[in-house]
Scaffold this motif. Sequence first.
Motif, PDB file in Angstrom:
ATOM      1  N   LEU A 128       0.827  -1.212   0.000  1.00  0.00           N
ATOM      2  CA  LEU A 128       0.000   0.000   0.000  1.00  0.00           C
ATOM      3  C   LEU A 128       0.859   1.258   0.000  1.00  0.00           C
ATOM      4  O   LEU A 128       1.917   1.294   0.610  1.00  0.00           O
ATOM      5  N   SER A 129       0.371   2.285  -0.671  1.00  0.00           N
ATOM      6  CA  SER A 129       1.057   3.584  -0.668  1.00  0.00           C
ATOM      7  C   SER A 129       0.000   4.675  -0.470  1.00  0.00           C
ATOM      8  O   SER A 129      -1.212   4.390  -0.471  1.00  0.00           O
ATOM      9  N   ILE A 130       0.476   5.917  -0.376  1.00  0.00           N
ATOM     10  CA  ILE A 130      -0.475   7.020  -0.224  1.00  0.00           C
ATOM     11  C   ILE A 130      -1.358   7.170  -1.474  1.00  0.00           C
ATOM     12  O   ILE A 130      -2.426   7.755  -1.407  1.00  0.00           O
ATOM     13  N   ALA A 131      -0.929   6.622  -2.621  1.00  0.00           N
ATOM     14  CA  ALA A 131      -1.779   6.661  -3.831  1.00  0.00           C
ATOM     15  C   ALA A 131      -3.031   5.806  -3.617  1.00  0.00           C
ATOM     16  O   ALA A 131      -4.133   6.173  -4.056  1.00  0.00           O
ATOM     17  N   ASP A 132      -2.869   4.677  -2.933  1.00  0.00           N
ATOM     18  CA  ASP A 132      -4.028   3.822  -2.654  1.00  0.00           C
ATOM     19  C   ASP A 132      -4.975   4.503  -1.666  1.00  0.00           C
ATOM     20  O   ASP A 132      -6.197   4.462  -1.832  1.00  0.00           O
ATOM     21  N   LEU A 133      -4.381   5.158  -0.660  1.00  0.00           N
ATOM     22  CA  LEU A 133      -5.221   5.857   0.326  1.00  0.00           C
ATOM     23  C   LEU A 133      -5.995   6.988  -0.350  1.00  0.00           C
ATOM     24  O   LEU A 133      -7.165   7.235  -0.035  1.00  0.00           O
ATOM     25  N   SER A 134      -5.357   7.633  -1.291  1.00  0.00           N
ATOM     26  CA  SER A 134      -5.997   8.738  -2.000  1.00  0.00           C
ATOM     27  C   SER A 134      -7.139   8.235  -2.898  1.00  0.00           C
ATOM     28  O   SER A 134      -8.192   8.880  -2.997  1.00  0.00           O
ATOM     29  N   THR A 135      -6.906   7.107  -3.542  1.00  0.00           N
ATOM     30  CA  THR A 135      -7.953   6.511  -4.387  1.00  0.00           C
ATOM     31  C   THR A 135      -9.141   6.095  -3.514  1.00  0.00           C
ATOM     32  O   THR A 135     -10.305   6.309  -3.876  1.00  0.00           O
ATOM     33  N   TYR A 136      -8.822   5.519  -2.371  1.00  0.00           N
ATOM     34  CA  TYR A 136      -9.861   5.126  -1.413  1.00  0.00           C
ATOM     35  C   TYR A 136     -10.700   6.351  -1.014  1.00  0.00           C
ATOM     36  O   TYR A 136     -11.937   6.318  -1.032  1.00  0.00           O
ATOM     37  N   ALA A 137     -10.022   7.455  -0.687  1.00  0.00           N
ATOM     38  CA  ALA A 137     -10.727   8.663  -0.247  1.00  0.00           C
ATOM     39  C   ALA A 137     -11.594   9.231  -1.370  1.00  0.00           C
ATOM     40  O   ALA A 137     -12.704   9.712  -1.133  1.00  0.00           O
ATOM     41  N   PHE A 138     -11.084   9.150  -2.592  1.00  0.00           N
ATOM     42  CA  PHE A 138     -11.823   9.647  -3.762  1.00  0.00           C
ATOM     43  C   PHE A 138     -13.130   8.852  -3.943  1.00  0.00           C
ATOM     44  O   PHE A 138     -14.216   9.426  -4.077  1.00  0.00           O
ATOM     45  N   VAL A 139     -13.017   7.515  -3.905  1.00  0.00           N
ATOM     46  CA  VAL A 139     -14.218   6.670  -4.067  1.00  0.00           C
ATOM     47  C   VAL A 139     -15.169   6.900  -2.889  1.00  0.00           C
ATOM     48  O   VAL A 139     -16.384   7.019  -3.066  1.00  0.00           O
ATOM     49  N   ASP A 140     -14.581   6.991  -1.706  1.00  0.00           N
ATOM     50  CA  ASP A 140     -15.387   7.201  -0.505  1.00  0.00           C
ATOM     51  C   ASP A 140     -16.208   8.485  -0.610  1.00  0.00           C
ATOM     52  O   ASP A 140     -17.397   8.512  -0.276  1.00  0.00           O
ATOM     53  N   LEU A 141     -15.582   9.531  -1.129  1.00  0.00           N
ATOM     54  CA  LEU A 141     -16.299  10.804  -1.293  1.00  0.00           C
ATOM     55  C   LEU A 141     -17.454  10.639  -2.289  1.00  0.00           C
ATOM     56  O   LEU A 141     -18.568  11.112  -2.054  1.00  0.00           O
ATOM     57  N   CYS A 142     -17.182   9.921  -3.396  1.00  0.00           N
ATOM     58  CA  CYS A 142     -18.232   9.730  -4.416  1.00  0.00           C
ATOM     59  C   CYS A 142     -19.414   8.944  -3.847  1.00  0.00           C
ATOM     60  O   CYS A 142     -20.564   9.186  -4.216  1.00  0.00           O
ATOM     61  N   LEU A 143     -19.118   7.975  -2.961  1.00  0.00           N
ATOM     62  CA  LEU A 143     -20.192   7.118  -2.444  1.00  0.00           C
ATOM     63  C   LEU A 143     -20.858   7.678  -1.193  1.00  0.00           C
ATOM     64  O   LEU A 143     -21.910   7.198  -0.779  1.00  0.00           O
ATOM     65  N   SER A 144     -20.240   8.689  -0.587  1.00  0.00           N
ATOM     66  CA  SER A 144     -20.683   9.133   0.747  1.00  0.00           C
ATOM     67  C   SER A 144     -22.017   9.878   0.760  1.00  0.00           C
ATOM     68  O   SER A 144     -22.652   9.995   1.796  1.00  0.00           O
ATOM     69  N   GLY A 145     -22.406  10.403  -0.410  1.00  0.00           N
ATOM     70  CA  GLY A 145     -23.645  11.170  -0.436  1.00  0.00           C
ATOM     71  C   GLY A 145     -23.402  12.633  -0.138  1.00  0.00           C
ATOM     72  O   GLY A 145     -24.316  13.460  -0.197  1.00  0.00           O
ATOM     73  N   PHE A 146     -22.158  12.994   0.199  1.00  0.00           N
ATOM     74  CA  PHE A 146     -21.859  14.401   0.456  1.00  0.00           C
ATOM     75  C   PHE A 146     -22.123  15.237  -0.797  1.00  0.00           C
ATOM     76  O   PHE A 146     -22.618  16.354  -0.720  1.00  0.00           O
ATOM     77  N   ILE A 147     -21.778  14.663  -1.953  1.00  0.00           N
ATOM     78  CA  ILE A 147     -22.089  15.347  -3.216  1.00  0.00           C
ATOM     79  C   ILE A 147     -23.449  14.815  -3.661  1.00  0.00           C
ATOM     80  O   ILE A 147     -23.551  13.671  -4.132  1.00  0.00           O
ATOM     81  N   ALA A 148     -24.462  15.630  -3.486  1.00  0.00           N
ATOM     82  CA  ALA A 148     -25.845  15.153  -3.666  1.00  0.00           C
ATOM     83  C   ALA A 148     -26.054  14.497  -5.031  1.00  0.00           C
ATOM     84  O   ALA A 148     -26.681  13.434  -5.121  1.00  0.00           O
ATOM     85  N   TRP A 149     -25.523  15.091  -6.083  1.00  0.00           N
ATOM     86  CA  TRP A 149     -25.786  14.564  -7.424  1.00  0.00           C
ATOM     87  C   TRP A 149     -25.022  13.272  -7.727  1.00  0.00           C
ATOM     88  O   TRP A 149     -25.242  12.632  -8.755  1.00  0.00           O
ATOM     89  N   MET A 150     -24.085  12.890  -6.825  1.00  0.00           N
ATOM     90  CA  MET A 150     -23.359  11.620  -6.992  1.00  0.00           C
ATOM     91  C   MET A 150     -24.020  10.490  -6.217  1.00  0.00           C
ATOM     92  O   MET A 150     -23.734   9.318  -6.449  1.00  0.00           O
ATOM     93  N   LYS A 151     -24.876  10.844  -5.275  1.00  0.00           N
ATOM     94  CA  LYS A 151     -25.405   9.858  -4.332  1.00  0.00           C
ATOM     95  C   LYS A 151     -26.085   8.697  -5.069  1.00  0.00           C
ATOM     96  O   LYS A 151     -25.746   7.532  -4.856  1.00  0.00           O
ATOM     97  N   GLU A 152     -27.013   9.028  -5.930  1.00  0.00           N
ATOM     98  CA  GLU A 152     -27.786   8.002  -6.636  1.00  0.00           C
ATOM     99  C   GLU A 152     -26.918   7.239  -7.647  1.00  0.00           C
ATOM    100  O   GLU A 152     -26.773   6.019  -7.531  1.00  0.00           O
ATOM    101  N   PRO A 153     -26.302   7.925  -8.618  1.00  0.00           N
ATOM    102  CA  PRO A 153     -25.593   7.182  -9.673  1.00  0.00           C
ATOM    103  C   PRO A 153     -24.171   6.741  -9.308  1.00  0.00           C
ATOM    104  O   PRO A 153     -23.564   5.960 -10.046  1.00  0.00           O
ATOM    105  N   GLY A 154     -23.633   7.218  -8.171  1.00  0.00           N
ATOM    106  CA  GLY A 154     -22.219   7.004  -7.840  1.00  0.00           C
ATOM    107  C   GLY A 154     -21.772   5.551  -7.865  1.00  0.00           C
ATOM    108  O   GLY A 154     -20.810   5.194  -8.552  1.00  0.00           O
ATOM    109  N   ALA A 155     -22.481   4.673  -7.125  1.00  0.00           N
ATOM    110  CA  ALA A 155     -22.046   3.277  -6.995  1.00  0.00           C
ATOM    111  C   ALA A 155     -22.072   2.566  -8.340  1.00  0.00           C
ATOM    112  O   ALA A 155     -21.120   1.881  -8.715  1.00  0.00           O
ATOM    113  N   ALA A 156     -23.171   2.754  -9.087  1.00  0.00           N
ATOM    114  CA  ALA A 156     -23.291   2.075 -10.383  1.00  0.00           C
ATOM    115  C   ALA A 156     -22.197   2.556 -11.333  1.00  0.00           C
ATOM    116  O   ALA A 156     -21.586   1.759 -12.052  1.00  0.00           O
ATOM    117  N   LEU A 157     -21.938   3.841 -11.300  1.00  0.00           N
ATOM    118  CA  LEU A 157     -20.914   4.404 -12.184  1.00  0.00           C
ATOM    119  C   LEU A 157     -19.540   3.821 -11.841  1.00  0.00           C
ATOM    120  O   LEU A 157     -18.833   3.299 -12.702  1.00  0.00           O
TER     121      LEU A 157
END
Length: 275
Positions: free
Chosen positions: A207-236
């Motif tokens: 593992l490197s900080i690149a993996d942690l960063s990718t994790y955080a990026f996906v986590d943000l997309c799935l978290s619902g914090f960005i309202a317009w990503m909430k619904e389509p995020g996981a499927a996308l």
Amino acid sequence: MGASFSSSSQRQIPQNIRLYYFDISARAEAIRLCLYMAGIDFEDVRLQFDEWAVLKKNETELGTQQTGPMGQMPILKFTLDGKEHMLCQSRSILRYVGRLAATRKSSNKKGGDAVPTYPVHDAIASLIVDQALDSLEDTFPGSFRAIMAEKDEAKKQEMIQEVLNKKLPEALRRLDALIVSSNGGPSLTTTAENCETTTTWLPSGVLSIADLSTYAFVDLCLSGFIAWMKEPGAALLNGYPNVMGVHRRVLQDARTKAWNSKVTAAKNKTDEPAS
Ligand SMILES: N[C@@H](CCC(=O)N[C@@H](CS)C(=O)NCC(=O)O)C(=O)O
């Protein structure tokens, strides 16, 4: 405050580390996770949006210096050799904590419990990590910021559709292929929900900080914090098995699970009504 560092800063873990950010993953989660996984003590300071607005107002009106060098978070504060430091820029901070993590003994392990680091002593590995961090930055925030700033609702919706249907799939397709070319393959192909397959950015599988960063990026997309990503995020995102394979690798790590439980417990405590 001038940043003067002695040569001991190369290997010394600073004291009194405080990381300031909003109560979201976004630009801070990889930093938090890296510090936690490396066993480096730090204070995880999470500001509410209105608290940040007050700091900004005070800065303008009273000349206080509380919003960091560039007036944005994340901000890292620490003491080193008796001096107080206050620094900004998420990727710079992430690289710094990745270097600190590399001074930990367990960063030399090859197995799954090696501490994720910024591999500065390997020119190609650090290039792969830098390329990943810059590509992740380009994949998302530009479009996100433009959408947030758009006042015209119809135009905003048009921009969202363009990001979801065109810009993001194209960027994710490239990111997915970049993971495979960085780690030398093989490419993951399965996207099934119960899939356990994982991957990493580095060919070593460490593992490197690149993996942690990718994790955080996906986590943000799935978290619902960005309202317009909430619904389509996981499927996308499920259409990009290597991106999700990196996310899964970090998510399955016992230290990530422990960190997430700690954060949830702290939130539940804060939400408890005062007795
Ligand atoms: N390039 C900076 C960007 C920092 C940034 O955009 N921070 C946002 C939160 S993600 C912020 O502090 N916004 C509040 C403000 O600008 O007042 C970094 O990577 O740290």
